[in-house]
Design a protein around this motif. Structure first.
Motif, mmCIF file in Angstrom:
data_model
loop_
_atom_site.group_PDB
_atom_site.id
_atom_site.type_symbol
_atom_site.label_atom_id
_atom_site.label_comp_id
_atom_site.label_asym_id
_atom_site.label_seq_id
_atom_site.Cartn_x
_atom_site.Cartn_y
_atom_site.Cartn_z
ATOM 1 N N UNK A 195 0.819 -1.200 0.000
ATOM 2 C CA UNK A 195 0.000 0.000 0.000
ATOM 3 C C UNK A 195 0.864 1.265 0.000
ATOM 4 N N UNK A 196 2.089 1.123 0.555
ATOM 5 C CA UNK A 196 3.004 2.253 0.590
ATOM 6 C C UNK A 196 3.632 2.414 -0.797
ATOM 7 N N UNK A 197 3.149 3.401 -1.542
ATOM 8 C CA UNK A 197 3.553 3.519 -2.946
ATOM 9 C C UNK A 197 5.044 3.786 -3.099
ATOM 10 N N UNK A 198 5.604 4.562 -2.172
ATOM 11 C CA UNK A 198 7.024 4.876 -2.274
ATOM 12 C C UNK A 198 7.865 3.621 -2.093
ATOM 13 N N UNK A 199 7.465 2.785 -1.122
ATOM 14 C CA UNK A 199 8.209 1.553 -0.895
ATOM 15 C C UNK A 199 8.134 0.669 -2.133
ATOM 16 N N UNK A 200 6.969 0.674 -2.748
ATOM 17 C CA UNK A 200 6.798 -0.128 -3.955
ATOM 18 C C UNK A 200 7.718 0.390 -5.056
ATOM 19 N N UNK A 201 7.778 1.719 -5.172
ATOM 20 C CA UNK A 201 8.668 2.312 -6.165
ATOM 21 C C UNK A 201 10.111 1.890 -5.904
ATOM 22 N N UNK A 202 10.501 1.897 -4.617
ATOM 23 C CA UNK A 202 11.846 1.466 -4.261
ATOM 24 C C UNK A 202 12.087 0.024 -4.642
ATOM 25 N N UNK A 203 11.082 -0.805 -4.359
ATOM 26 C CA UNK A 203 11.203 -2.227 -4.673
ATOM 27 C C UNK A 203 11.392 -2.421 -6.177
ATOM 28 N N UNK A 204 10.615 -1.663 -6.964
ATOM 29 C CA UNK A 204 10.730 -1.781 -8.419
ATOM 30 C C UNK A 204 12.113 -1.334 -8.883
ATOM 31 N N UNK A 205 12.579 -0.188 -8.345
ATOM 32 C CA UNK A 205 13.899 0.315 -8.727
ATOM 33 C C UNK A 205 14.978 -0.733 -8.456
ATOM 34 N N UNK A 206 14.970 -1.228 -7.216
ATOM 35 C CA UNK A 206 15.985 -2.205 -6.833
ATOM 36 C C UNK A 206 15.843 -3.471 -7.654
ATOM 37 N N UNK A 207 14.583 -3.877 -7.865
ATOM 38 C CA UNK A 207 14.335 -5.096 -8.625
ATOM 39 C C UNK A 207 14.950 -5.011 -10.013
ATOM 40 N N UNK A 208 14.726 -3.887 -10.683
ATOM 41 C CA UNK A 208 15.259 -3.737 -12.036
ATOM 42 C C UNK A 208 16.779 -3.761 -12.031
ATOM 43 N N UNK A 209 17.374 -3.019 -11.078
ATOM 44 C CA UNK A 209 18.845 -2.964 -11.031
ATOM 45 C C UNK A 209 19.426 -4.343 -10.761
ATOM 46 N N UNK A 210 18.834 -5.051 -9.792
ATOM 47 C CA UNK A 210 19.361 -6.378 -9.452
ATOM 48 C C UNK A 210 19.207 -7.322 -10.650
ATOM 49 N N UNK A 211 18.046 -7.235 -11.305
ATOM 50 C CA UNK A 211 17.818 -8.096 -12.468
ATOM 51 C C UNK A 211 18.861 -7.829 -13.546
ATOM 52 N N UNK A 212 19.094 -6.549 -13.830
ATOM 53 C CA UNK A 212 20.095 -6.187 -14.832
ATOM 54 C C UNK A 212 21.468 -6.735 -14.440
ATOM 55 N N UNK A 213 21.795 -6.591 -13.157
ATOM 56 C CA UNK A 213 23.103 -7.048 -12.696
ATOM 57 C C UNK A 213 23.227 -8.553 -12.849
ATOM 58 N N UNK A 214 22.122 -9.276 -12.553
ATOM 59 C CA UNK A 214 22.172 -10.736 -12.677
ATOM 60 C C UNK A 214 22.307 -11.155 -14.139
ATOM 61 N N UNK A 215 21.646 -10.397 -15.023
ATOM 62 C CA UNK A 215 21.616 -10.786 -16.436
ATOM 63 C C UNK A 215 22.854 -10.328 -17.204
ATOM 64 N N UNK A 216 23.640 -9.425 -16.574
ATOM 65 C CA UNK A 216 24.767 -8.832 -17.284
ATOM 66 C C UNK A 216 25.610 -9.824 -18.103
ATOM 67 N N UNK A 217 26.015 -10.970 -17.513
ATOM 68 C CA UNK A 217 26.873 -11.876 -18.301
ATOM 69 C C UNK A 217 26.167 -12.414 -19.550
ATOM 70 N N UNK A 218 24.819 -12.411 -19.528
ATOM 71 C CA UNK A 218 24.088 -12.985 -20.659
ATOM 72 C C UNK A 218 23.803 -11.952 -21.740
ATOM 73 N N UNK A 219 23.928 -10.664 -21.381
ATOM 74 C CA UNK A 219 23.560 -9.628 -22.347
ATOM 75 C C UNK A 219 24.656 -9.465 -23.402
ATOM 76 N N UNK A 220 24.235 -9.073 -24.620
ATOM 77 C CA UNK A 220 25.232 -8.877 -25.693
ATOM 78 C C UNK A 220 25.959 -7.548 -25.517
ATOM 79 N N UNK A 221 26.889 -7.519 -24.558
ATOM 80 C CA UNK A 221 27.591 -6.277 -24.269
ATOM 81 C C UNK A 221 29.025 -6.344 -24.777
ATOM 82 N N UNK A 222 29.582 -5.157 -25.014
ATOM 83 C CA UNK A 222 30.996 -5.110 -25.375
ATOM 84 C C UNK A 222 31.818 -5.510 -24.155
#
Lengths: 315, 627
Positions: free
Chosen positions: B10-37
């Protein structure tokens, strides 16, 4: 009150001794032979041996500590190898700049933080409260070194309001306006996190106090609301805000390391980082002990302020 | 747990934080799989490409390395470092804390002394000292950051453990012959684990920031490997010419730390019971007024005339009708007693008069309070303020809580005077001394400089009375002023009030739950129950012939000296909760005379004689004594 100050000063002695033991123990973590670590692997064996003797490294750990402590008490913090001058002289030279930076920053974060916290609490759930709460969140989340860099980019490079870095101009007068001009950005950048923390705690301390019966009494007397908030409530809330100020002073003092790097401020923090990179161990040791000791002294001031504020504390 | 998650969601700000962190963590986990230089391949020809250029979405740095790739790999490293530091610090710190808290005594003493010493350091300085000894490097920075956070965990977890170590189930385990190690691992640890996890979640942001800070200083990760801090540190020299190389890693640190802070705040709020109940809101300068229906006109020529007053507390979606339509009036020089159990609404009635009901959650929803002919419910703040203390003054219960603890009593008296009159301080002080004398405080000249904590309860209450008298008010509302005092002091205070009333022609509204006190002081009395008046009349008549069963039960509660024969009767049961009052008589559930009629419809306050009214279908003593 004098008795109380004396008592607090006496109680600082074991803390200071503890600090010296901790710093000494940390320095004993240096892997391998400290003299080689200090002088580098190209040092001649004679120099290594001489240093080992100077440091008392041919003796046991405990004996070495007491030699070091005894020297320090006589004002001898050793000699910096990279700078080839006594550690204490260098630290004292640099300390003034750090004191100006950290001191003004501390003043700034105390005033801004308390004011923001009080306004926020008095207007709870109002527009001002929401704006302050958001600003505080931003403030405690932004790394001070990144904030400093962005401020240089915007206010020094783009808008040209302030000089980019340094404490004094290379040429020109050294007077107060010039100093303030150079001080403005680093002092602000250093104060932001602490301002946020203080504002948060001041807000909740005020909310706690505003619900107390004596606030209702003040209102029932017909005291006007501004006075109720800024005198009655804030005075009582200060009892829990002041210890926080003491803790934040430590953060400001040590956070100065980052800001001094970003703004090329000639203080102890930058000296320490340079010394670490150059493995100038004695300079690090002396600088850390000196700053920690200053912080302990500052906390005594905080306790005294607390005792002056709250008559219920037995002095 | 589900309630907790719901609250978090119900706390929208906390949810926003969760989404922010979720995206960053997901990106970090996927980094080795991404087609990066390759993040470490330098291409000096492609130095400082701006963002959105071909083949480099975020541009390149001073060595021509792809910034996007470096950012994601750096984020991965920074997150891992922060998490690792948090886990190490939490494990070591908690172990130390549990040992200190569980064993107590000398072990505890020695350990906590050491922890205090460590905490005497300005934080980053200690980390610098450790890095100085171990030498710059990623692992060493990690160790340093973990080490400086150990005391924090040690102290917090020790506190929790001390609380647990003395619980019965620990004693039981010990008696059952379990060894200390088994008890710690099997009984203590599971109980402190949630606290450890929460403490970790709130500090992991700090740790990420601190490791990044050390790397920024060049003391953490060493080239070519880079975390966010060292990326920022390397970019610093090109800050002015190519700011994007600084902004990219800096903004990422900001996003991560902010996300964690938002989430942490959300968790903290969700766990704080005070926030749920709304108990953390502060009362405003005057009670909110939200009047529905017509405003009643003044009925009598009384000084203070309360008509149909309704005050309720709105807590989330519930409404507690603390005062449900009260009519009272008091003439100059008269003394009216209001009596009832706690929760009957008597104090709220009194506080509503000057808008002093804590708001939120209190709201005045109906009725009027005419003072000197003018309705003051919902009057502008300045009008109310000018009346408060000047014309209508209050005396509260428990003067230790109601006087400001940090101001001298004299200053509080002087302030009361100066709030309404601009008199010089010296004159105000002289008046304050006279006031203290008028309430019979001995050595008023020296007592004026005392702090409240230096006085006895009786003396403090006299100060409270003196403060109420400071501006020669017309009405004094005394809210249980003698409840916290012992009997002899109570008698003295009552005689002071009684004298003042006679000398100054004060009108007094005296709130109490004690009929004995009412009998001594008041001319008339109103009995309240569940937010309403149930009986009203001259004190003597009500005491002699109580007509409402509740009144007679209350009178039976007063012990009398020498009346050893009478049985002292408490009233069984509790007053009803006022958010959902039953139909009919609120007292019916506790009344031994209740009939079916008592539990239906509205029962009015009806006159049973001159000046006497009762809200009861079957009043007692009416036929014999009333006309």
């Amino acid at each position: 009150m004098t008795g109380y100050i004396l008592k607090r000063l006496l109680s600082a002695i074991p803390v200071l001794l503890g600090i010296s033991v901790i710093v000494f123990a940390i320095m004993a973590l240096i892997p391998g032979d400290p003299a080689t670590a200090i002088l580098g692997s190209y040092a001649t064996p004679e120099n290594v041996e001489k240093l080992n003797r100077d440091l008392g490294l041919d003796q046991g750990f405990v004996a070495r500590y007491f030699i070091w402590l005894g020297n320090m008490l006589q004002g001898d913090f050793g000699r910096s190898f990279a700078l080839n001058r006594p550690v204490l002289d260098e630290v004292l030279d640099r300390f003034g700049a750090t004191l100006i930076l950290a001191g003004s920053s501390f003043l700034l974060c105390s005033l801004l933080g308390i004011a923001a916290g009080v306004v926020s609490a008095a207007r709870q759930y109002g527009l001002a409260d929401k704006a302050i709460t958001f600003a505080v969140l931003l403030g405690i989340s932004i790394p001070s070194f990144f904030l400093g860099m962005m401020m240089i980019l915007i206010f020094a490079v783009q808008l040209r309001w302030f000089p980019v870095s340094g404490m004094w101009p290379i040429y020109g007068d050294r007077n107060l306006p010039v100093l303030l001009d150079h001080l403005a950005m680093p002092a602000f950048a250093l104060s932001v996190v602490a301002t946020g923390v203080i504002a948060r705690l001041a807000r909740s301390a005020m909310l706690e106090v505003l619900r107390q019966d004596f606030i209702r009494t003040a209102r029932a007397k017909g005291v006007n609301e501004r006075r109720v908030i800024w005198r009655h409530a804030l005075r009582a809330a200060m009892v829990s805000i002041i210890p926080i100020l003491g803790i934040q002073a430590g953060f400001v003092l040590s956070g100065a390391v980052y800001i001094e790097m970003v703004f090329q401020w000639p203080g102890v923090g930058r000296m320490l980082v340079d010394a670490i990179l150059k493995r100038d161990i004695l300079l690090v040791q002396g600088g850390v002990v000196f700053i920690a000791a200053c912080y302990v002294m500052f906390n005594i001031l905080v306790d005294v302020a607390q005792a002056l504020l709250d008559p219920r504390i037995k002095t | 747990m589900t309630a907790f998650l719901k609250l978090l969601a119900r706390n929208r700000l906390a949810l926003a934080g969760l989404v922010m962190i979720g995206i960053v963590v997901l990106l970090a986990l996927l980094t080795p799989l991404l087609p990066l230089a390759d993040p470490d391949v330098t291409r000096t020809a492609d130095r400082f490409k701006p963002p959105f250029s071909e083949g480099a979405l975020l541009g390149t740095d001073h060595l021509g390395r792809d910034l996007l790739s470096r950012l994601l790999w750096g984020t991965r490293l920074s997150l891992a470092m922060g998490l690792a530091a948090a886990i190490i610090a939490a494990t070591l710190g908690s172990a130390i804390g549990i040992i200190a808290g569980y064993f107590g005594g000398r072990t505890d003493n020695i350990i906590m002394r050491g922890v205090d010493m460590l905490m005497a350091f300005p934080y980053i300085l200690l980390a610098l000292a450790i890095v100085a000894a171990l030498g710059p490097g990623l692992m060493n920075a990690l160790i340093a950051v973990a080490a400086v956070n150990v005391p924090f965990f040690a102290r917090n977890i020790r506190g929790i453990t001390v609380g647990i170590a003395h619980k019965e189930f620990i004693d039981a385990a010990r008696l059952a012959g379990m060894r200390d190690r088994e008890i710690i691992l099997g009984e203590v640890l599971p109980n402190v684990l949630p606290v450890i996890v929460i403490a970790m979640s709130t500090t992991v942001g700090w740790m990420i920031l601190e490791t990044a800070g050390l790397s920024f200083l060049g003391l953490g990760s060493q080239p070519p490997q880079a975390d966010l801090g060292s990326m920022l540190g390397e970019a610093r020299s090109a800050l002015i010419t190519n700011p994007h190389t600084s902004i990219v890693p800096g903004a990422m640190i900001l996003i991560i730390v902010m996300g964690i802070n938002l989430l942490g705040d959300g968790i903290r709020d969700a766990l704080d019971p005070r926030l749920k109940s709304g108990a953390l809101s502060r009362p405003m300068a005057a009670t909110t007024v939200d009047r529905q229906g017509a405003v009643p006109a003044a009925r009598t020529d009384s000084l203070l005339d309360i008509t149909g007053l309704q005050t309720e507390f709105r807590v989330r979606d519930r409404q507690y009708k603390a005062v449900g339509g009260v009519d009272l009036h008091v003439k100059k020089g008269a003394c009216l007693g209001i009596i009832g159990e706690s929760g009957s609404g008597k104090s709220v009635t009194a506080l509503s008069v000057m808008g002093l009901v804590a708001s939120p959650p209190g709201v005045i929803t109906g009725g009027a309070v005419h003072f000197d002919g003018k309705d003051i419910v919902g009057a502008p703040y300045e009008v109310l303020r000018a009346l408060r203390g000047r014309r209508v003054a209050y005396i509260f219960q428990d003067p230790l809580a109601t006087l400001h603890p940090l101001y001298r009593v004299g200053d509080q008296l002087i302030e009361a005077i100066q709030s309404h009159e601009s008199v010089p301080r010296s004159a105000a002080r002289a008046r304050a001394i006279d006031l203290l004398k008028s309430v019979r405080i001995p050595n008023a000249e020296s007592r004026i400089d005392s702090y409240p904590y230096e006085m006895s309860g009786g003396m403090r209450q006299r100060v409270g009375i003196a403060m109420a008298l400071a501006n020669d008010p017309d009405v004094i509302i005394a809210d249980e002023p003698t409840t916290a005092l012992d009997v002899t002091v109570q008698a003295q205070i009552l005689s002071v009030l009684s004298d003042l009333r006679r000398e100054r022609g004060l009108a007094i509204i005296f709130i109490t739950h004690d009929f004995g006190v009412v009998g001594q002081l008041c001319d008339s009395v109103a009995v309240m129950y569940a937010g309403r008046i149930v009986e009203q009349g001259p004190t003597g008549a009500v005491l002699r012939n109580p007509q409402h069963p509740y009144t007679s039960r209350l009178i039976d509660c007063v012990p009398t000296l020498g009346g050893g024969q009478r049985k002292l009767a408490a009233i069984p049961g509790l007053p009803p909760v006022v958010d959902n009052l039953p139909a009919g008589c609120a007292f019916a559930a506790r009344c031994d005379k209740a009939q079916a009629d008592c539990r239906a419809g509205q029962i009015d306050l009806l006159a049973t004689g001159p000046d006497r009214r009762v809200r009861c279908l079957f009043p007692e003593n009416v036929t014999e004594h009333s006309i």
